[in-house]
Design a protein around this motif. Structure first.
Motif, PDB file in Angstrom:
ATOM      1  N   TYR A   1       0.834  -1.199   0.000  1.00  0.00           N
ATOM      2  CA  TYR A   1       0.000   0.000   0.000  1.00  0.00           C
ATOM      3  C   TYR A   1       0.873   1.256   0.000  1.00  0.00           C
ATOM      4  O   TYR A   1       2.061   1.217   0.332  1.00  0.00           O
ATOM      5  CB  TYR A   1      -0.906   0.021   1.235  1.00  0.00           C
ATOM      6  N   GLY A   2       0.257   2.382  -0.355  1.00  0.00           N
ATOM      7  CA  GLY A   2       0.885   3.682  -0.194  1.00  0.00           C
ATOM      8  C   GLY A   2       2.184   3.840  -0.959  1.00  0.00           C
ATOM      9  O   GLY A   2       2.310   3.429  -2.120  1.00  0.00           O
ATOM     10  N   ASP A   3       3.160   4.460  -0.300  1.00  0.00           N
ATOM     11  CA  ASP A   3       4.432   4.757  -0.937  1.00  0.00           C
ATOM     12  C   ASP A   3       5.149   3.484  -1.396  1.00  0.00           C
ATOM     13  O   ASP A   3       5.796   3.469  -2.446  1.00  0.00           O
ATOM     14  CB  ASP A   3       5.341   5.526   0.033  1.00  0.00           C
ATOM     15  N   GLN A   4       5.037   2.412  -0.592  1.00  0.00           N
ATOM     16  CA  GLN A   4       5.703   1.173  -0.967  1.00  0.00           C
ATOM     17  C   GLN A   4       5.120   0.612  -2.257  1.00  0.00           C
ATOM     18  O   GLN A   4       5.851   0.180  -3.152  1.00  0.00           O
ATOM     19  CB  GLN A   4       5.595   0.137   0.144  1.00  0.00           C
TER      20      GLN A   4
ATOM     21  N   ALA B   1       3.609   2.308  -4.597  1.00  0.00           N
ATOM     22  CA  ALA B   1       3.993   3.189  -5.699  1.00  0.00           C
ATOM     23  C   ALA B   1       5.426   2.913  -6.143  1.00  0.00           C
ATOM     24  O   ALA B   1       5.740   2.940  -7.344  1.00  0.00           O
ATOM     25  CB  ALA B   1       3.838   4.648  -5.270  1.00  0.00           C
ATOM     26  N   GLU B   2       6.311   2.644  -5.191  1.00  0.00           N
ATOM     27  CA  GLU B   2       7.704   2.362  -5.507  1.00  0.00           C
ATOM     28  C   GLU B   2       7.853   1.040  -6.247  1.00  0.00           C
ATOM     29  O   GLU B   2       8.613   0.932  -7.215  1.00  0.00           O
ATOM     30  CB  GLU B   2       8.528   2.340  -4.217  1.00  0.00           C
TER      31      GLU B   2
END
Length: 381
Positions: free
Chosen positions: A133-136, A138-139
């Motif tokens: 989820y989230g930034d992870q 997206a990365e």
């Protein structure tokens, strides 16, 4: 309708073991070397650990699948230490002889670096149980894009588990004659940050909306531990004796709550209804004796089902479908007084060798179009 589905689940269970084994896909019949899989298990290896036996059950079910499918499976425990997870994965990736597949869990966001490192070594990675989820997210992007060797994963629906645990408990309370506006529910959460905690809590929040007149106390966090649940529930009941329902995010905490209820002079199952998640053997025994109202579980089977998917992928039957290579399934089911006796009779020993995992493999069944790893489909297919 609910009672019909429970009845179907266990009538189908008997039928599941009576059908003949598929003639194809006999374990070890391949002319090539067996596929090698390493599972980095984030859990505790100690059977006496107060967080319970969930991760050992994941391994046990996965090992049964490996034996059926002729898979060379290695399991490495990392003792709920995300730093150790990364270290052990690094050690595997530095071996002279690399495995075909590395299976990981995104415990405390540890899987992201492992996926990147494995991609550099051209080792295929499959993630279990927890999503990104989230930034992870997206990365990392999606499987098979930025990291070509991250081939996908299998994730159960923890929101559904949290919601249905609350729903079943509240419906049972009302059937016992409790008016909805008299219900006082104490939620026991695990930790403060893992996906399992956050998503099960979200499911609980959905139940708040459906049972608007019931009162929900703020959750207490017991870090998945039986001993902490016992201590905190005992203290909470001394201050708030009106509690009559306890929602626990895992079975060890539910069992700790039951001990706290008894310590406080109440009768579990009568004065206070308790439910948990995991299908741990001690919890199912508590369901049988009436002190635990129900346990939601079946997600420990995810490792075994993931291994079936990897076996198919390895033999030319890609598991990626309409939803892509990250497969999300409900998987969870409910065990309560209506079905616990038959389940314990069949699986009380925790011996999973009676399940024919080849029956769920697309490589072994050309007519199989979609995976259905729900408990009903598992036992009734």
């Amino acid at each position: 309708m609910r009672s019909v589905s429970v009845l179907f689940l266990f009538v189908a269970l008997g039928a599941f073991f009576l059908f003949p084994v598929p003639a194809c896909c006999e374990a070890g019949e391949d002319s090539v070397e067996p596929m090698e899989v390493v599972f980095i298990n984030p859990g505790k290896s100690d059977p006496a650990d107060p967080t319970g036996g969930f991760w050992r059950e994941v391994s046990s079910f996965m090992q049964a699948a490996a034996e059926d499918l002729g898979v060379d499976l290695e399991i490495i425990y990392t003792e709920r230490n995300h730093i150790l997870m990364r270290k052990k994965a690094e050690e595997v990736l530095n071996r002279k002889s690399l495995p075909d597949y590395l299976v990981v869990v995104n415990e405390k966001l540890a899987a992201g670096k492992i996926i990147a490192d494995a991609d550099g070594k051209e080792v295929k990675v499959f993630n279990l149980l927890l999503d990104f989820y989230g930034d992870q997210a997206a990365e990392l992007g999606k499987p098979r894009e930025k990291y070509k060797h991250w081939i996908g994963g299998l994730v159960p629906d923890n929101r559904w588990a949290g919601y249905n645990l609350a729903k079943e408990l509240l419906e049972k309370a009302k059937k016992q004659g409790m008016a909805e506006d008299k219900i006082r529910l104490l939620p026991i959460a695990g930790d403060y940050a893992t996906q399992a905690t956050l998503l099960r809590n979200e499911g609980l929040a959905y139940a708040r909306a459906d049972f608007f007149d019931a009162k929900f106390f703020p959750e207490i966090h017991c870090l998945w531990r039986k001993d902490q649940a016992y201590e905190l529930v005992t203290k909470f009941l001394n201050r708030n004796p009106e509690v009559n329902v306890i929602w626990a995010a895992n079975d060890p905490m539910a069992l700790g709550a039951i001990e706290g209820i008894k310590k406080s002079g109440f009768v579990p199952g009568k004065d206070i209804l308790v439910g948990g998640i995991n299908w741990d053997k001690p919890a199912l025994e508590a369901v049988k004796n009436g002190s635990l109202a129900l346990s939601v579980g079946g997600h420990f089977m995810t490792g075994g089902w993931g291994l079936v998917m990897l076996y198919d992928y390895h033999h030319g039957h890609d598991f990626s479908g309409k939803g892509g290579p990250m497969v999300r399934k409900r998987i969870f089911g409910v065990i309560d007084d209506r079905n616990v006796g038959l389940f314990l009779k069949r699986f009380g020993s925790r011996d999973w060798s009676g399940i024919d995992f080849r029956r769920f493999s697309k490589a072994c069944n050309d007519s199989l179009q979609e995976y259905d790893f729900s408990v009903q489909a598992l036992l009734g297919n």
